[in-house]
Scaffold this motif. Structure first.
Motif, mmCIF file in Angstrom:
data_model
loop_
_atom_site.group_PDB
_atom_site.id
_atom_site.type_symbol
_atom_site.label_atom_id
_atom_site.label_comp_id
_atom_site.label_asym_id
_atom_site.label_seq_id
_atom_site.Cartn_x
_atom_site.Cartn_y
_atom_site.Cartn_z
ATOM 1 N N HIS A 1 -26.363 -40.019 14.281
ATOM 2 C CA HIS A 1 -26.976 -38.983 14.905
ATOM 3 C C HIS A 1 -26.275 -37.389 15.333
ATOM 4 O O HIS A 1 -26.706 -36.153 15.213
ATOM 5 N N ASN B 1 -25.992 -34.867 12.275
ATOM 6 C CA ASN B 1 -27.226 -34.763 12.124
ATOM 7 C C ASN B 1 -27.599 -33.367 12.972
ATOM 8 O O ASN B 1 -28.534 -32.472 12.457
ATOM 9 N N ASP B 2 -27.519 -34.054 14.266
ATOM 10 C CA ASP B 2 -27.993 -33.022 15.107
ATOM 11 C C ASP B 2 -27.005 -31.561 15.130
ATOM 12 O O ASP B 2 -27.506 -30.377 15.741
ATOM 13 N N GLN B 3 -25.658 -31.870 14.783
ATOM 14 C CA GLN B 3 -24.949 -29.984 14.974
ATOM 15 C C GLN B 3 -24.818 -29.931 13.575
ATOM 16 O O GLN B 3 -24.747 -28.567 13.356
ATOM 17 N N ARG C 1 -30.249 -31.532 10.330
ATOM 18 C CA ARG C 1 -31.316 -31.428 11.081
ATOM 19 C C ARG C 1 -31.886 -32.130 9.543
ATOM 20 O O ARG C 1 -32.969 -31.470 9.884
#
Length: 205
Positions: free
Chosen positions: A47, A50-52, A55
């Motif tokens: 997570h 992916n957030d960094q 995405r």
């Protein structure tokens, strides 16, 4: 992002788990975005990563085990599988076991993950996909890779440490992109990939 490490310091970077594993180099992200636009699925991620960075709309984490998950992968997919360890098949469970060490019959994770990706693409669960790896063994153990457009960037890739977000300096390996194109009629579906990724290196198709 943290200050990049000095070259002498990278020697202590030992990959021991999925959180520590390398992430896709940031210099490749614009090319990935130009090709796939919105990514529906990254089946091997965290997570935080992916957030960094990528995405993707959906990811599978280590706990969810995207490699062995029974539900089909869906949508435009980007996959950068583990760079470390080996995969061995458990006949009793009918699943692949991923660990730092394994027996003589074990295979590189990139090879096993690519075969799952190719299977989902052939079943049309995935309309198109982009595969990235730094495992050169996969070129030998997965000969079907050469059925698809392959880009070998001319420069070594600067990977990102998954937990610390430090850059791997100096780059010690080179990467490989493999494109599983969208099916369609009337034009070569690989043209877009070739046009975009030829700026990175030689495209073989």
């Amino acid at each position: 992002m943290r200050k990049p490490l000095q070259p002498w310091y990278t020697a202590i970077y030992r990959i021991t788990n999925v959180v520590d594993d390398w992430l896709t180099p940031v210099q490749y992200l614009p090319y990935i975005d130009a090709l796939l636009d919105d990514i529906d699925l990254d089946p091997c991620s965290t997570h935080f990563a992916n957030d960094q960075f990528l995405r993707a709309k959906r990811i599978y984490t280590y706990e969810e085990d995207g490699l062995n998950i029974e539900e089909p992968w869906k949508g435009k997919t980007y996959l950068f599988p583990p760079t470390y360890g080996r995969c061995s098949f458990n006949k009793q469970r009918g699943t692949w076991r991923w660990s730092l060490k394994a027996g003589a019959g074990a295979k590189a994770p990139a090879a096993i993950w690519f075969k799952r990706l190719e299977k989902e693409w052939k079943l049309r669960n995935i309309p198109e996909a982009l595969f990235f790896t730094t495992s050169h063994e996969v070129l030998r153990t997965c000969p079907s890779i050469w059925d698809y457009p392959v880009c070998i960037p001319k420069d070594r890739c600067t990977l990102i440490h998954g937990r610390l977000l430090d850059l791997e300096l100096p780059p010690f390996t080179w990467g490989i992109f493999v494109y599983l194109p969208r099916s369609g009629l009337g034009f070569n579906q690989a043209d877009k990939f070739i046009d975009i990724f030829s700026h990175l290196g030689k495209v073989i198709y």
